[in-house]
Structure formats: structure tokens, C-alpha cells
Design a protein around this motif. Sequence first.
Motif, PDB file in Angstrom:
ATOM      1  N   ALA A 754     -10.901  13.901   2.338  1.00 30.94           N
ATOM      2  CA  ALA A 754     -10.215  12.918   1.712  1.00 30.94           C
ATOM      3  C   ALA A 754      -9.124  12.131   2.538  1.00 30.94           C
ATOM      4  N   VAL A 755      -8.122  12.965   3.485  1.00 29.29           N
ATOM      5  CA  VAL A 755      -7.188  12.132   4.166  1.00 29.29           C
ATOM      6  C   VAL A 755      -7.746  11.400   5.206  1.00 29.29           C
ATOM      7  N   MET A 756      -8.942  11.916   5.839  1.00 33.38           N
ATOM      8  CA  MET A 756      -9.595  11.133   6.920  1.00 33.38           C
ATOM      9  C   MET A 756     -10.392   9.911   6.174  1.00 33.38           C
ATOM     10  N   LEU A 757     -10.925  10.022   5.059  1.00 31.67           N
ATOM     11  CA  LEU A 757     -11.548   8.732   4.445  1.00 31.67           C
ATOM     12  C   LEU A 757     -10.446   7.806   4.195  1.00 31.67           C
ATOM     13  N   ILE A 758      -9.332   8.300   3.467  1.00 32.35           N
ATOM     14  CA  ILE A 758      -8.333   7.224   3.224  1.00 32.35           C
ATOM     15  C   ILE A 758      -7.819   6.487   4.385  1.00 32.35           C
ATOM     16  N   LEU A 759      -7.862   7.433   5.666  1.00 32.40           N
ATOM     17  CA  LEU A 759      -7.168   6.783   6.770  1.00 32.40           C
ATOM     18  C   LEU A 759      -8.433   5.584   7.226  1.00 32.40           C
ATOM     19  N   LYS A 760      -9.745   6.107   7.293  1.00 29.06           N
ATOM     20  CA  LYS A 760     -10.838   5.251   7.441  1.00 29.06           C
ATOM     21  C   LYS A 760     -10.632   3.985   6.621  1.00 29.06           C
ATOM     22  N   VAL A 761     -10.442   4.148   5.529  1.00 30.98           N
ATOM     23  CA  VAL A 761     -10.574   2.969   4.704  1.00 30.98           C
ATOM     24  C   VAL A 761      -9.277   1.895   4.916  1.00 30.98           C
ATOM     25  N   VAL A 762      -8.221   2.433   5.069  1.00 29.48           N
ATOM     26  CA  VAL A 762      -6.991   1.614   5.428  1.00 29.48           C
ATOM     27  C   VAL A 762      -7.443   1.123   6.824  1.00 29.48           C
ATOM     28  N   SER A 763      -8.083   1.697   7.933  1.00 31.92           N
ATOM     29  CA  SER A 763      -8.329   1.109   9.179  1.00 31.92           C
ATOM     30  C   SER A 763      -9.427  -0.015   8.987  1.00 31.92           C
ATOM     31  N   MET A 764     -10.338   0.114   8.212  1.00 29.83           N
ATOM     32  CA  MET A 764     -11.235  -0.992   8.184  1.00 29.83           C
ATOM     33  C   MET A 764     -10.765  -2.068   7.149  1.00 29.83           C
ATOM     34  N   GLY A 765      -9.868  -1.831   6.082  1.00 30.86           N
ATOM     35  CA  GLY A 765      -9.363  -2.752   5.651  1.00 30.86           C
ATOM     36  C   GLY A 765      -8.484  -3.624   6.342  1.00 30.86           C
ATOM     37  N   ARG A 766      -7.469  -3.078   7.207  1.00 26.77           N
ATOM     38  CA  ARG A 766      -6.793  -3.665   8.005  1.00 26.77           C
ATOM     39  C   ARG A 766      -7.600  -4.642   8.922  1.00 26.77           C
ATOM     40  N   LYS A 767      -8.567  -4.274   9.519  1.00 28.93           N
ATOM     41  CA  LYS A 767      -9.445  -5.130  10.253  1.00 28.93           C
ATOM     42  C   LYS A 767     -10.059  -6.277   9.448  1.00 28.93           C
ATOM     43  N   PHE A 769      -9.559  -7.227   5.918  1.00 28.43           N
ATOM     44  CA  PHE A 769      -8.812  -8.112   5.090  1.00 28.43           C
ATOM     45  C   PHE A 769      -7.543  -8.785   5.650  1.00 28.43           C
ATOM     46  N   SER A 770      -6.704  -7.921   6.501  1.00 26.55           N
ATOM     47  CA  SER A 770      -5.648  -8.073   6.798  1.00 26.55           C
ATOM     48  C   SER A 770      -4.978  -9.719   7.305  1.00 26.55           C
ATOM     49  N   ALA A 771      -5.876 -10.160   7.871  1.00 21.17           N
ATOM     50  CA  ALA A 771      -5.861 -11.622   8.412  1.00 21.17           C
ATOM     51  C   ALA A 771      -6.303 -12.677   7.362  1.00 21.17           C
ATOM     52  N   ASP A 772      -7.091 -12.640   6.843  1.00 22.47           N
ATOM     53  CA  ASP A 772      -7.472 -13.648   5.782  1.00 22.47           C
ATOM     54  C   ASP A 772      -7.485 -13.523   4.309  1.00 22.47           C
ATOM     55  N   PHE A 773      -7.757 -11.941   4.183  1.00 22.39           N
ATOM     56  CA  PHE A 773      -7.446 -11.563   2.534  1.00 22.39           C
ATOM     57  C   PHE A 773      -6.146 -10.657   2.557  1.00 22.39           C
ATOM     58  N   GLN A 774      -5.036 -11.055   2.814  1.00 17.65           N
ATOM     59  CA  GLN A 774      -3.922 -10.277   2.772  1.00 17.65           C
ATOM     60  C   GLN A 774      -3.679  -9.755   1.206  1.00 17.65           C
ATOM     61  N   LEU A 775      -4.020 -10.225   0.387  1.00 18.66           N
ATOM     62  CA  LEU A 775      -3.679  -9.796  -1.361  1.00 18.66           C
ATOM     63  C   LEU A 775      -4.517  -8.671  -1.343  1.00 18.66           C
ATOM     64  N   MET A 776      -5.883  -8.887  -0.937  1.00 19.49           N
ATOM     65  CA  MET A 776      -6.867  -7.866  -1.120  1.00 19.49           C
ATOM     66  C   MET A 776      -6.468  -6.726  -0.680  1.00 19.49           C
ATOM     67  N   PHE A 777      -5.843  -6.912   0.648  1.00 23.97           N
ATOM     68  CA  PHE A 777      -5.543  -5.682   1.529  1.00 23.97           C
ATOM     69  C   PHE A 777      -4.346  -4.882   0.775  1.00 23.97           C
ATOM     70  N   ARG A 778      -3.461  -5.723   0.412  1.00 21.68           N
ATOM     71  CA  ARG A 778      -2.415  -5.044  -0.390  1.00 21.68           C
ATOM     72  C   ARG A 778      -2.637  -4.304  -1.655  1.00 21.68           C
ATOM     73  N   LEU A 779      -3.643  -4.958  -2.248  1.00 23.15           N
ATOM     74  CA  LEU A 779      -4.322  -4.377  -3.634  1.00 23.15           C
ATOM     75  C   LEU A 779      -4.701  -3.200  -3.323  1.00 23.15           C
ATOM     76  N   LEU A 780      -5.781  -2.934  -2.168  1.00 27.64           N
ATOM     77  CA  LEU A 780      -6.400  -1.812  -1.873  1.00 27.64           C
ATOM     78  C   LEU A 780      -5.186  -0.694  -1.290  1.00 27.64           C
ATOM     79  N   LYS A 781      -4.171  -1.014  -0.792  1.00 28.75           N
ATOM     80  CA  LYS A 781      -3.110  -0.042  -0.471  1.00 28.75           C
ATOM     81  C   LYS A 781      -2.632   0.478  -1.706  1.00 28.75           C
ATOM     82  N   LEU A 782      -2.371  -0.413  -2.673  1.00 21.10           N
ATOM     83  CA  LEU A 782      -1.854  -0.265  -3.920  1.00 21.10           C
ATOM     84  C   LEU A 782      -2.478   0.915  -4.773  1.00 21.10           C
ATOM     85  N   PHE A 783      -3.799   0.550  -4.881  1.00 19.78           N
ATOM     86  CA  PHE A 783      -4.873   1.488  -5.812  1.00 19.78           C
ATOM     87  C   PHE A 783      -4.744   2.722  -4.845  1.00 19.78           C
ATOM     88  N   LEU A 784      -4.557   2.796  -3.718  1.00 20.36           N
ATOM     89  CA  LEU A 784      -4.677   4.117  -2.988  1.00 20.36           C
ATOM     90  C   LEU A 784      -3.361   4.930  -3.050  1.00 20.36           C
TER      91      LEU A 784
END
Length: 898
Positions: A754-767, A769-784
Motif C-alpha cells: 500500500a505504501v509503495m502504491l501511494i508513493l507511486k501514485v503521488v510520483s505519477m500525479g506530480r509528473k 498534474f503538478s504543472a497543468d492541473f495543480q488543483l487535481m494534484f492537490r485533490l489527489l493528495k487530499l484524498f490520500l
Amino acid sequence: MLQIKRLYLLLTVKESAVDVPTNLEARRRIAFFTNSLFMEMPRAPKVHKMLSFSVMTPYYSEETVFSKNDLDLENEDGVSIIFYLQKIYPDEWNNFMERINCKRESEVWSNEENVLQLRHWASLRGQTLCRTVRGMMYYRRALKLQAFLDMAQESEILEGYKIVTDSAEEEKKSQRSLSAQLEAIADMKFTYVATCQIYGNQKLSGDRRATDILNLMVNYPSLRVAYIDEVEERDGDKVQKVYYSVLVKAVDNRDQEIYRIKLPGSAKIGEGKPENQNHAIIFTRGEALQTIDMNQDNYLEEALKMRNLLEEFNEDHGLRQPTILGVREHIFTGSVSSLAWFMSNQETSFVTIGQRVLASPLKVRFHYGHPDVFDRIFHITRGGISKASRGINLSEDIFAGFNSTLRRGNITHHEYIQVGKGRDVGLNQISLFEAKVACGNGEQILSRDIYRLGHRFDFFRMLSCYFTTVGFYVSSMMVVIIVYAYLYGRLYLSLSGLESAIMTQARKRGNTALESAMASQSVVQLGLLMALPMVMEIGLERGFRTAVGDFIIMQLQLCSVFFTFSLGTKSHYFGRTVLHGGAKYRATGRGFVVRHVKFAENYRMYSRSHFVKGLELMVLLIVYRINGAVTSDSVAFLLLTSSMWFLVSTWLFAPFLFNPSGFEWQKIVDDWDDWTKWINSWGGIGVPANKSWESWWDEEQEHLQSTGFLGRFWEIVLSLRFFLFQYGIVYHLNVANGNNSIIVYGLSWLVIVAVMLILKVVSMGRKKFSADFQLMFRLLKLFLFIGFIGILGILFTLLNLTVGDIFDSLFAFLPTGWALLQISQALRPVMKGLGLWGSVKALARGYEYVMGVVIFAPVAVLAWFPFVSEFQTRLLFNQAFSRGLQISRILAGGKKHN
């Protein structure tokens, strides 16, 4: 009556303090020379009857003579080489100023002639080729003086040697003049070849080192330089590179070729230095050959005894004539820092009492140091003095001894003559040197030479050979393995419940046997056994009261910390070489090392060899303290584990303790900025390891890329210990509720996944969404985050999870993640094929962050208190303080012009 008169004179004459040299080095040299005259040595023949000999020095691109810029250049602490030397050798600096008639330092820099003399003065106190050549040329001066005493008439002796050597040019050229005869006999009996491998390339590129080497040949007309010349020649339509071995001398301020020998191909097939020696051995002359390294020196008074030493080839030394004459070294770099003093004492005991015992009675001395004198004819007909295979012959020196012994040679040791030797004086340089020697010993185990020696020695020589070569490193590694085995064994007993079951009987009988066993082990770890040869050597040479005093001072200066730290260096590199191979030459550098080493540099140097192992042992000790039944009492825990805590703290913090200005707050702040910049830098083609964490991380895995199937297999097997560690801890969590089912262990893996998957999801999300969809990336981190808090709440309410369980889980799962990382590195091609290598790299960077913070935090806390820095400075430079040297000014920095 003569003896009585002499005794009366000795008892009544009082020495004037004015007649005793103030310079400590002058006193030491006079004391050794006078003492050596009472040792057993062969009678010296006349110079024309002595054995002729050559000296050879291999040189690559080291410093020849310090340039003006080198002397003037300040390091990051504002300390230049000349400022450093002025403070370390204050009396010699005053003498130099007096010689050149200068009152102030500014006068020296304003005159070109004075600057040239200053460059030579500084070079003769560093580890430069200039110093080595000057020292070896004392042999020629000594031979001329001794030939003068042999050949001169009584009237000429009364006039003095200087009159003869300073005679008019016309008289010198006359073949019958005594001066010409002295020159001729010195040239017949002595030649010096500096084998400067890339001198030809240095000339073509306009390197100032080539000019410096030419100046040395001009100043010393009998000096010869050998180098390898690469020439492109046309053979029909083809243009091919041809290699020549060339010998040159100086004529009219230019180099003139004497010999040119065509080589069958490129000379560099191995480490470089062996070929550098072997290609030039043909240019040497005489029956004996002394191989001298670049960082050595010689003294005129010792050169006077060379005739006696060469006579040892004709003396009776048992069944066979000697083929290598062992000579002691004097380490001249031990006068400043405590580390240099420890290293100097360790080396001195090895090259004296150690070599003495190896030569007689053990008869297993090989070629360890470069003052040794070879029977040139014996070795030139048996493959030369060096073996040149890359990797396997990393410690090429000792293979010359193996070669000699296997071919029915005899190696002796003689202590009435010595040659100066420079050693590394900073912790990083010392560690690099010890790593190189440990890797070399790892390769020796795999070599056919040791195999053949073991088969052909008798039982006693075989055991002596083992314990004085590779056995020392095997035993060092065994000490570390025993610490691991003991801790993992105790953890198994406590986590499996066996310990608590047998506690009743153990308490009744007492635990004294275990405690005494651990106490004896701690003696080894404290480095007391490493210091014993030093105490014996100092006792024999300077008296046992001095030896005991020095030993106590060394302990107060934490020599035990240094030797325990060295134990880690030896065991790591030796073990890794045996397992994977890949030994390589490590350039240590021979500069003046009184500078602050940055945290990032220390981290790169010691991360795998010390920090990782130290943190693992620390986790084991903490978990044992929490779960052990025997260690419920703090006193019992300390008695059982005190030596291991000492080992852990040494491996984690010794590099900062022995680092000048290691606890100064401003430097700590700068170090942290430098480290964060380094660890966040991405690698790439051409990016060096000291600029990027990624480049360094790839470099650290080089041994895994060249290892075979067995190397990878054992790397994976050794990593499995962390899974067993996790297996033991999860059953002790309150969440497990006393359930011993295998399902508990299986569920614990779900947490890791589970920890590995969370880290992978955050890493992929940063790549993504972080530049163009900042709100989406922050929502993802909030849900996690909400999901994580929710799961923790459920575990706390329904499954009796406690705060202690969270900390225990960290101790269980962090090592498991590290094991997965190690296995992934061993299976690098597979991970790249699965497309998971980027995730492995990200996980590795996370672990490096955590390790860096854990190690850096205590250092930063200590740096907050100013008295810690004062204590450390006194600890490092106690000898310098006692001699009244201005170490504080060197550390604080100082300008060239006062």
C-alpha cells in the motif's frame, strides 16, 4: 686506562644547551644515525669495490615543484600552502628568510630569484618529485665523499673535500684530476632513473610539469628520465600507432635522447604503475635496484650506509643468498594532526617490529615498502619487479615478494638504514588508502600466487604467511560478522520467545560467561590490540615510559575511535572484493590536508561502508532493548551491548569528529545547503559523482554490474535477513492480538504494498498534474491524506493499534524497504525490463534523505554549543598545540601578506 679515561670523560662532560639543535627533525635524524652505528652491519668495502646499484622512481602526473600560484592559492578556509608551511615549520621559515636576506615576506614575493627559491623550499616540505629526486641524489654525494676519502692523498684530505669539488672548470675536465675521477666512479656505481610515463605527452601539451622535470635534469646532470613515446608511423597504406620506451638526459638545458626501444604494443595493460616500472627497468644499471615511490625522501647520513647495505647480498642469511633487502621507513608526516600521528605510529610499528618478525624467525616477509633493494639480475630474469594484470595485481608491491619467494629467493630485513616516507594525513585520504589495500588483499585471496605459496610452504610458514597477509583482513571481517551474528541471534531468541522461557534458569546460574566474552570482544573493538605493536616499538626505541605516556595520550585523543572506524573500512572493501571483484586503484592525493571536508563528501565516502551498517546495528540494538527479556534492566543491557554502541557511534560520527572545524555552526549550515543541492541534482552523461546524487548512486553499483551470477545470488540472500527481521517484529504488535498465524505476516506485506502504491501514485500525479492541473494534484493528495487518517482511525478503534505499534512498524518496514531496494539493484536488468527502475531510483533517493537527516541532526545539535568545536580542535591538533604552533590561525584562515 683508555677505557677508564673515556668513561671519566663521558661522566664529567656537560652538554651545552646551545649545542643541541632546536629543530626536532634534526635531533631525530642525529639520534637515529648515531644509534644505527652500534647495530650489526657488514663492513663497507672501498667505493670502487662495492656493488653498483640503481634507483628507480615511477611518476605519472603528481606535483613536481609547486608553482607560484599553488603556493599563493587559498582554499575555502583562506589558507594557502605557504601560510600553512610557515605555521608548521616556523624555525625553518626563519632560517630560509635569513638565507635569502629578507626581513619581510613581501620582499620574497617581489624578487623572481627569491620566488624560485621559495617554490623549492615549499616543494622540499611537500610530497613532490623534487623532494624525492633531491633525497635520492644524496647517494651520489655520499659516494663522491667516500671515494674522496678512499682515493685522496693526505695533503688533499687536509685541504678538504670542498676544495676538490669546487675546483676550476679546466681542472675538472682533466681526466687525471681527482674531481674527474670522483665523478666517474660515482657514475659507475650509481644511476637514477625517474620513469615519468607521460613526459612526452606533457612536453607536447606544454604542461609546466614537463618543464619542471627538465629543470630537475639540468640541476642533477646524472638524473635520467624514461618515458613512453607514442608515434604514428605509416606502414604501406596503413597508419598505425607505435610505442617506444625512451631514455633522455639534459644537455645544454634541453633533453637529449639516449636510447629508444620499440615496444610490442601499448604498455598500459594494467594499473599503470607496474608497466611504468617494467618498461624502464632495462635502463637501470648495476647488480642492485632500489625502487623508490613518489612520496619518499632520503637523508645524506643514511646514504653513507648504502655500501654496508649492499654487502648484505654477500652475507650468509641461511640457505640462500638474499634477493630482496628489506629497509625500514621513517614516516615524516605525523607531526600535525592526531590522525597523522596515529597513522605514522601504526606505519612505523609495521615497517620496523612487524617486518623484523616477518623476516626472522617467520621467514614470510614479502615486498611491502619501496625502500627495499632488489637483486636486479635475479628479478630482471624472472619477470621483472611488478605484475601488471588489472584488478588482481592492485597491490603490485607484494606480488614482487611472492614472485621472489616462489622462485627460491630469500627476503631479509635491515634496520640500520632508513628512507623517509610520506603518508596520507586526512581521514578521507587514509580511508581511501586502506580501501585500496583491503581490495588488494581481496584480490590476493583469488590469486594463484597465494594458492601456490600455501601449497609449497611448510606448515608453520603457511600459517605465518596466512596471518600476516590475507588472514589479518579475514579476521577483521570476522569481528564484524560476529557482531551481526550475535545481535541477530539475540534478537531471534527474544522475538521468538525462547529468551523469556529460559530466563529463570539463566538468572539462577548467572550470566558471567557471556559478559566476559563480550568484554574480550570490546577490547578488540576499542582498538587496543591494534595499538600494542606501537607501544612495543616506541618502548624499544624510546623507552617504555615514553611508550606508556604516548599510549595514554593516544587514547585521550580517541585513537580507539580511529582504529574501530578503520576496522569498518577494511571489512567492507575486503568483503565486497571477495564477493564481487572489481578492485580498482584509488588516488588518495598527497596534498596538505588541514581543511574542512563537506558533509556531502563524507556522505559519499562512507555511506555504504559505514553509515548503512551503523544504522542497521543501531536499529537492531534499539529493537533488542524494547523486546529483550534479559535487557529489562538498563545496566544489564549496557554491559551486554556497550562495545556495540561504541562501534555504532564510531561508524556513524567518526568522520565528523576527525574533520577540522567539523562542529562550527556556519560550516554546518553551508554543508547542509551543499548536501541538499547535491542530492536533488539529476545525473546524466558526463555529470561527475560529486555534482549529482544520481551519478554517485550509479557509481556505487559498478561492482554489481561486473559481478557474476554467484555475486548477485549472495547479494540477494544477504538482503533476506531484513525480511526475517520484519517477520519477528510484526507478531509483537498489539494489532496482531497474539495471533501466530502466517496470515499476520502476509497482512504486514499489504501495508508495504500500500505504501509503495501511494508513493507511486503521488510520483505519477506530480509528473502528470503538478504543472497543468495543480488543483487535481492537490485533490489527489487530499484524498490520500483523508484515506490514510481514516484507516489509522479504524485500526486504533477496532484493532487496538497503539502509538508504540507505529514506531515498531517503522523499525519493521524501513529495513524491508531497504532489502527490496538492494534486491532490485542486484536484479537491475530485470527491473529495467519491467519499467520499474525509475521507482527504484525514487525510493533510493528517499532512503538517502532519511539517512542523511538522521546522521546530520546530532552533528548540527552539537555544533550549536561553541565549546564542542574548541574541544574538537584541541583533540585533533594536540601535538601542534604542545609545540606552540598557531593551529587556530590555520583553521581560522590567514592571508599571504602579513
